[in-house]
Design a protein around this motif. Structure first.
Motif, PDB file in Angstrom:
ATOM      1  N   GLN A   1      -0.749   9.798   0.667  1.00  0.00           N
ATOM      2  CA  GLN A   1       0.379   9.172   1.374  1.00  0.00           C
ATOM      3  C   GLN A   1      -0.005   7.756   1.817  1.00  0.00           C
ATOM      4  OE1 GLN A   1       3.795  10.426   2.099  1.00  0.00           O
ATOM      5  NE2 GLN A   1       3.005  11.308   0.211  1.00  0.00           N
ATOM      6  N   ASP A   2      -0.650   7.034   0.919  1.00  0.00           N
ATOM      7  CA  ASP A   2      -1.154   5.692   1.189  1.00  0.00           C
ATOM      8  C   ASP A   2      -0.140   4.661   0.691  1.00  0.00           C
ATOM      9  OD1 ASP A   2      -2.655   3.416   1.589  1.00  0.00           O
ATOM     10  OD2 ASP A   2      -4.174   3.902   0.097  1.00  0.00           O
ATOM     11  N   GLU A   3       0.342   3.820   1.578  1.00  0.00           N
ATOM     12  CA  GLU A   3       1.338   2.800   1.226  1.00  0.00           C
ATOM     13  C   GLU A   3       0.657   1.571   0.611  1.00  0.00           C
ATOM     14  OE1 GLU A   3       4.426   3.018   0.993  1.00  0.00           O
ATOM     15  OE2 GLU A   3       5.126   4.552   2.375  1.00  0.00           O
ATOM     16  N   ARG A   4      -0.100   1.799  -0.434  1.00  0.00           N
ATOM     17  CA  ARG A   4      -0.894   0.756  -1.079  1.00  0.00           C
ATOM     18  C   ARG A   4      -0.031  -0.394  -1.600  1.00  0.00           C
ATOM     19  NH1 ARG A   4      -4.982   3.398  -5.103  1.00  0.00           N
ATOM     20  NH2 ARG A   4      -5.492   4.500  -3.202  1.00  0.00           N
ATOM     21  N   LEU A   5       1.091  -0.087  -2.250  1.00  0.00           N
ATOM     22  CA  LEU A   5       1.952  -1.127  -2.820  1.00  0.00           C
ATOM     23  C   LEU A   5       2.587  -1.978  -1.722  1.00  0.00           C
ATOM     24  CD1 LEU A   5       3.017  -2.314  -5.467  1.00  0.00           C
ATOM     25  CD2 LEU A   5       4.925  -0.706  -5.317  1.00  0.00           C
ATOM     26  N   LEU A   6       3.070  -1.346  -0.667  1.00  0.00           N
ATOM     27  CA  LEU A   6       3.647  -2.111   0.446  1.00  0.00           C
ATOM     28  C   LEU A   6       2.599  -2.988   1.130  1.00  0.00           C
ATOM     29  CD1 LEU A   6       6.205   0.179   2.328  1.00  0.00           C
ATOM     30  CD2 LEU A   6       6.618  -2.048   1.273  1.00  0.00           C
ATOM     31  N   ARG A   7       1.396  -2.463   1.301  1.00  0.00           N
ATOM     32  CA  ARG A   7       0.324  -3.263   1.904  1.00  0.00           C
ATOM     33  C   ARG A   7       0.009  -4.485   1.057  1.00  0.00           C
ATOM     34  NH1 ARG A   7      -2.470   1.197   2.796  1.00  0.00           N
ATOM     35  NH2 ARG A   7      -4.023   0.710   1.204  1.00  0.00           N
ATOM     36  N   ALA A   8      -0.066  -4.299  -0.250  1.00  0.00           N
ATOM     37  CA  ALA A   8      -0.352  -5.421  -1.153  1.00  0.00           C
ATOM     38  C   ALA A   8       0.782  -6.443  -1.115  1.00  0.00           C
ATOM     39  CB  ALA A   8      -0.581  -4.916  -2.568  1.00  0.00           C
ATOM     40  N   ALA A   9       2.015  -5.964  -1.087  1.00  0.00           N
ATOM     41  CA  ALA A   9       3.157  -6.886  -1.006  1.00  0.00           C
ATOM     42  C   ALA A   9       3.085  -7.700   0.280  1.00  0.00           C
ATOM     43  CB  ALA A   9       4.474  -6.115  -1.085  1.00  0.00           C
TER      44      ALA A   9
ATOM     45  N   GLY B   1      10.991   9.935   1.653  1.00  0.00           N
ATOM     46  CA  GLY B   1       9.751  10.400   2.247  1.00  0.00           C
ATOM     47  C   GLY B   1       8.511  10.138   1.403  1.00  0.00           C
ATOM     48  N   ALA B   2       8.690   9.645   0.178  1.00  0.00           N
ATOM     49  CA  ALA B   2       7.547   9.358  -0.699  1.00  0.00           C
ATOM     50  C   ALA B   2       7.014   7.955  -0.415  1.00  0.00           C
ATOM     51  CB  ALA B   2       7.973   9.470  -2.159  1.00  0.00           C
ATOM     52  N   VAL B   3       5.803   7.683  -0.892  1.00  0.00           N
ATOM     53  CA  VAL B   3       5.266   6.331  -0.756  1.00  0.00           C
ATOM     54  C   VAL B   3       6.036   5.395  -1.692  1.00  0.00           C
ATOM     55  CG1 VAL B   3       2.969   7.111  -0.064  1.00  0.00           C
ATOM     56  CG2 VAL B   3       3.451   6.690  -2.486  1.00  0.00           C
ATOM     57  N   ALA B   4       6.044   4.124  -1.349  1.00  0.00           N
ATOM     58  CA  ALA B   4       6.681   3.112  -2.185  1.00  0.00           C
ATOM     59  C   ALA B   4       5.820   2.903  -3.428  1.00  0.00           C
ATOM     60  CB  ALA B   4       6.842   1.812  -1.410  1.00  0.00           C
ATOM     61  N   LYS B   5       6.437   3.047  -4.620  1.00  0.00           N
ATOM     62  CA  LYS B   5       5.665   2.955  -5.860  1.00  0.00           C
ATOM     63  C   LYS B   5       6.391   2.235  -6.989  1.00  0.00           C
ATOM     64  CE  LYS B   5       4.062   6.439  -7.595  1.00  0.00           C
ATOM     65  NZ  LYS B   5       3.535   7.599  -8.238  1.00  0.00           N
ATOM     66  N   HIS B   6       7.471   1.577  -6.702  1.00  0.00           N
ATOM     67  CA  HIS B   6       8.209   0.884  -7.755  1.00  0.00           C
ATOM     68  C   HIS B   6       8.645  -0.469  -7.213  1.00  0.00           C
ATOM     69  CE1 HIS B   6      10.379   0.583 -11.494  1.00  0.00           C
ATOM     70  NE2 HIS B   6      11.508   0.323 -10.861  1.00  0.00           N
ATOM     71  N   LEU B   7       8.774  -1.440  -8.103  1.00  0.00           N
ATOM     72  CA  LEU B   7       9.237  -2.745  -7.653  1.00  0.00           C
ATOM     73  C   LEU B   7      10.038  -3.431  -8.748  1.00  0.00           C
ATOM     74  CD1 LEU B   7       7.207  -5.018  -9.077  1.00  0.00           C
ATOM     75  CD2 LEU B   7       5.666  -4.153  -7.353  1.00  0.00           C
ATOM     76  N   GLY B   8      10.789  -4.424  -8.318  1.00  0.00           N
ATOM     77  CA  GLY B   8      11.585  -5.220  -9.241  1.00  0.00           C
ATOM     78  C   GLY B   8      11.863  -6.587  -8.640  1.00  0.00           C
TER      79      GLY B   8
END
Length: 151
Positions: A64-72, A97-104
């Motif tokens: 449950q690590d918000e790695r993508l949001l942290r990098a953004a 409820g899932a971690v953020a894992k997609h972007l556009g």
């Protein structure tokens, strides 16, 4: 050169039709959603801000690590969704409820918003930013107007 010298949405549109390929970042050959952003970053700044280690399709979910949001947040400028504009980066949660894992990348804002993204099974496409997609947005970010040197 700065992001202000580029139309990020136009750069993203040049990737449309690139096949989806997990962990790839090569216009015309293959990319995933992060690879699309990485490729555009290289076009604008010349070098990626950090080395991306290999990742699995379920990366960061078990922890449950918000790695993508942290990098953004580390490399882009967070802004309110109400101020979304063409060329901004949207980060999505694919499930509640899932971690953020997609972007556009926002293609068009306003009354009929769109976003450009690499989507499994479809490649790089431009989609309407419909209500179901809007509900998934976890963050809105702008490209920085200057390079990261000295940051």
């Amino acid at each position: 050169m700065s992001a202000d010298d580029f139309n990020i949405a136009a750069l993203a549109r040049a990737w449309i039709g690139t096949p989806y390929l997990h962990q790839a970042s090569c216009k015309g050959a293959g990319t995933d959603c992060l690879g699309l952003l990485r490729g555009i970053w290289r076009e604008v700044y010349g070098q990626e801000p950090e080395l991306i280690p290999p990742y699995t399709p379920d990366w960061s979910e078990p922890q449950q690590d918000e790695r993508l949001l942290r990098a953004a947040r580390a490399h882009l400028i967070e802004k309110p969704l109400a101020e979304m504009a063409s060329s901004d980066v949207l980060v999505f949660r694919m499930r509640k409820g899932a971690v953020a894992k997609h972007l556009g990348i926002v293609g068009e804002s306003g009354a009929v918003p769109t976003f450009i993204h690499a989507y499994s099974g479809h490649g790089v496409i431009e989609n309407a930013l419909s209500t179901p997609w809007k509900r998934r947005i976890a963050g809105c970010f702008a490209f920085p107007s200057t390079n990261f040197s000295g940051r």
